[in-house]
Enzyme design. Structure first.
Site, PDB file in Angstrom:
ATOM      1  N   GLY A 218     -51.330  48.734   9.558  1.00 17.17           N
ATOM      2  CA  GLY A 218     -52.761  48.959   9.476  1.00 17.17           C
ATOM      3  C   GLY A 218     -53.211  50.318   9.980  1.00 17.17           C
ATOM      4  O   GLY A 218     -54.399  50.559  10.154  1.00 17.17           O
TER       5      GLY A 218
ATOM      6  N   GLU B   8     -41.182  45.286  10.709  1.00 18.83           N
ATOM      7  CA  GLU B   8     -42.521  45.867  10.661  1.00 18.83           C
ATOM      8  C   GLU B   8     -42.751  46.684  11.931  1.00 18.83           C
ATOM      9  O   GLU B   8     -43.131  46.139  12.963  1.00 18.83           O
ATOM     10  CB  GLU B   8     -43.578  44.771  10.519  1.00 18.83           C
ATOM     11  CG  GLU B   8     -43.333  43.516  11.372  1.00 18.83           C
ATOM     12  CD  GLU B   8     -44.585  42.681  11.568  1.00 18.83           C
ATOM     13  OE1 GLU B   8     -45.445  42.689  10.682  1.00 18.83           O
ATOM     14  OE2 GLU B   8     -44.698  42.045  12.631  1.00 18.83           O
TER      15      GLU B   8
ATOM     16  N   LYS C 179     -53.706  38.128   6.265  1.00 14.98           N
ATOM     17  CA  LYS C 179     -54.227  38.165   7.630  1.00 14.98           C
ATOM     18  C   LYS C 179     -55.521  37.327   7.691  1.00 14.98           C
ATOM     19  O   LYS C 179     -55.617  36.306   7.016  1.00 14.98           O
ATOM     20  CB  LYS C 179     -54.412  39.606   8.097  1.00 14.98           C
ATOM     21  CG  LYS C 179     -53.090  40.402   8.012  1.00 14.98           C
ATOM     22  CD  LYS C 179     -53.112  41.678   8.779  1.00 14.98           C
ATOM     23  CE  LYS C 179     -51.755  42.361   8.681  1.00 14.98           C
ATOM     24  NZ  LYS C 179     -51.689  43.579   9.514  1.00 14.98           N
TER      25      LYS C 179
ATOM     26  N   SER D 101     -47.992  49.279   6.221  1.00 19.57           N
ATOM     27  CA  SER D 101     -48.775  50.140   5.324  1.00 19.57           C
ATOM     28  C   SER D 101     -48.047  50.403   4.004  1.00 19.57           C
ATOM     29  O   SER D 101     -48.024  51.535   3.505  1.00 19.57           O
ATOM     30  CB  SER D 101     -49.133  51.467   6.023  1.00 19.57           C
ATOM     31  OG  SER D 101     -49.921  51.233   7.167  1.00 19.57           O
TER      32      SER D 101
ATOM     33  N   HIS E 275     -45.073  37.410  13.690  1.00 23.28           N
ATOM     34  CA  HIS E 275     -45.753  38.638  13.293  1.00 23.28           C
ATOM     35  C   HIS E 275     -46.211  39.385  14.539  1.00 23.28           C
ATOM     36  O   HIS E 275     -46.563  38.780  15.551  1.00 23.28           O
ATOM     37  CB  HIS E 275     -46.955  38.300  12.394  1.00 23.28           C
ATOM     38  CG  HIS E 275     -47.573  39.504  11.756  1.00 23.28           C
ATOM     39  ND1 HIS E 275     -48.464  40.323  12.427  1.00 23.28           N
ATOM     40  CD2 HIS E 275     -47.427  40.035  10.519  1.00 23.28           C
ATOM     41  CE1 HIS E 275     -48.840  41.305  11.624  1.00 23.28           C
ATOM     42  NE2 HIS E 275     -48.224  41.152  10.458  1.00 23.28           N
TER      43      HIS E 275
ATOM     44  N   ASN F  88     -49.527  39.256   2.929  1.00 25.71           N
ATOM     45  CA  ASN F  88     -50.097  38.642   4.129  1.00 25.71           C
ATOM     46  C   ASN F  88     -51.585  38.985   4.170  1.00 25.71           C
ATOM     47  O   ASN F  88     -51.956  40.117   4.466  1.00 25.71           O
ATOM     48  CB  ASN F  88     -49.378  39.169   5.374  1.00 25.71           C
ATOM     49  CG  ASN F  88     -50.015  38.683   6.660  1.00 25.71           C
ATOM     50  OD1 ASN F  88     -50.771  37.713   6.671  1.00 25.71           O
ATOM     51  ND2 ASN F  88     -49.717  39.364   7.761  1.00 25.71           N
TER      52      ASN F  88
ATOM     53  N   GLU G  79     -48.808  40.762  15.415  1.00 21.68           N
ATOM     54  CA  GLU G  79     -50.133  40.397  15.927  1.00 21.68           C
ATOM     55  C   GLU G  79     -50.086  39.076  16.697  1.00 21.68           C
ATOM     56  O   GLU G  79     -50.843  38.879  17.654  1.00 21.68           O
ATOM     57  CB  GLU G  79     -51.133  40.351  14.764  1.00 21.68           C
ATOM     58  CG  GLU G  79     -51.410  41.734  14.202  1.00 21.68           C
ATOM     59  CD  GLU G  79     -51.896  41.757  12.773  1.00 21.68           C
ATOM     60  OE1 GLU G  79     -52.082  42.872  12.243  1.00 21.68           O
ATOM     61  OE2 GLU G  79     -52.087  40.674  12.172  1.00 21.68           O
TER      62      GLU G  79
END
Length: 249
Positions: free
Chosen positions: A177, A171, A16, A213, A100, A14, A102
């Site tokens: 991150g 996740e 991003k 991560s 996701h 991904n 985010e």
């Protein structure tokens, strides 16, 4: 039957909101050149919408798949800025991330909306990768299973025939991150919980990926767990050598 024997490892990168045509070309060329090291693993790249044409062209014939980072629940209409499943399918897209963390956090996407996006993808022959995961506060409060169950409920309600065609990515938000990673056993415990729900629906063969991560240095220990079928990789997918090492782990 041991369903683990028929769940081929899957590693999805991904990007991003990263990318530029020259650096993309270098990254994709590196992936194509080294894909042979990951012959027992299915690899996919999910890039920002403007670069999907470049990604598709560079990866053509490489054996590496490509997909979008989001998808609209709508087929067409007055939805400025949205990209429909049929539009993506027109260009050969086969994968799409949905839900996701985010997107859930920054765009207030609900569990129901995520399920509707997954259904839209499936309707166009695109495999949705449904992301679920808890925040640090939820994890510390012992609510992980409750959160995962709630997030999965509208997705599982699509029915066994639909769920059998998707991928789930666990996740933990606190590990995205941040440099923090769930221990292999922590991740396995949540994956086993998800697998139990899939088994109850009679679709235990659905692949469950870990995201948070993931690096070449921890991929092997994660993949050694019985219910972890691969990874959804963020920053490490922007470096060809690192991403290939993860896929080859």
């Amino acid at each position: 039957m041991n369903t683990a024997l028929i769940r081929k490892r899957l590693v999805i990168g991904n990007w991003k909101m990263h990318g530029a045509r020259p650096t993309n070309a270098t990254l994709l060329t590196g992936l194509c050149a080294g894909v042979g090291v990951a012959h027992n693993c299915e690899m996919v790249v999910c890039a920002p919408f403007p670069y999907l044409g470049q990604v598709s062209g560079c990866l053509h014939g490489s054996g590496i798949g490509w997909g979008s980072q989001d998808i609209s629940k709508h087929q067409q209409g007055a939805y400025t800025g949205e990209v429909s499943a049929s539009m993506l399918s027109d260009f050969g897209c086969q994968w799409a991330l949905v839900g996701h963390s985010e997107r859930r956090s920054f765009h207030c996407e609900t569990d129901q909306l995520v399920a509707e996006k997954a259904a839209a993808a499936l309707g166009a022959g695109i495999t949705p990768v449904v992301c679920v995961g808890e925040t640090q506060a939820e994890q510390e409060a012992g609510l992980t299973q409750e959160v995962i169950r709630r997030q999965l409920q509208p997705v599982l309600a699509l029915g066994a025939e639909s769920v059998a065609k998707l991928v789930i990515a666990y996740e933990p938000v606190w590990a995205i991150g941040t440099g923090l990673t769930a221990t292999p056993q922590q991740a396995q415990d949540v994956h086993a919980f998800i697998r139990a729900q899939l088994t109850e629906l009679n679709v235990p063969q659905v692949r469950i990926l870990y995201g948070g991560s993931v690096k070449a240095s921890n991929a092997s220990s994660l993949f050694a767990m019985s219910d972890i079928d691969g990874a959804l990789v963020g920053g490490a997918s922007l470096v060809a050598e690192e991403f290939l090492r993860i896929a080859a782990s």
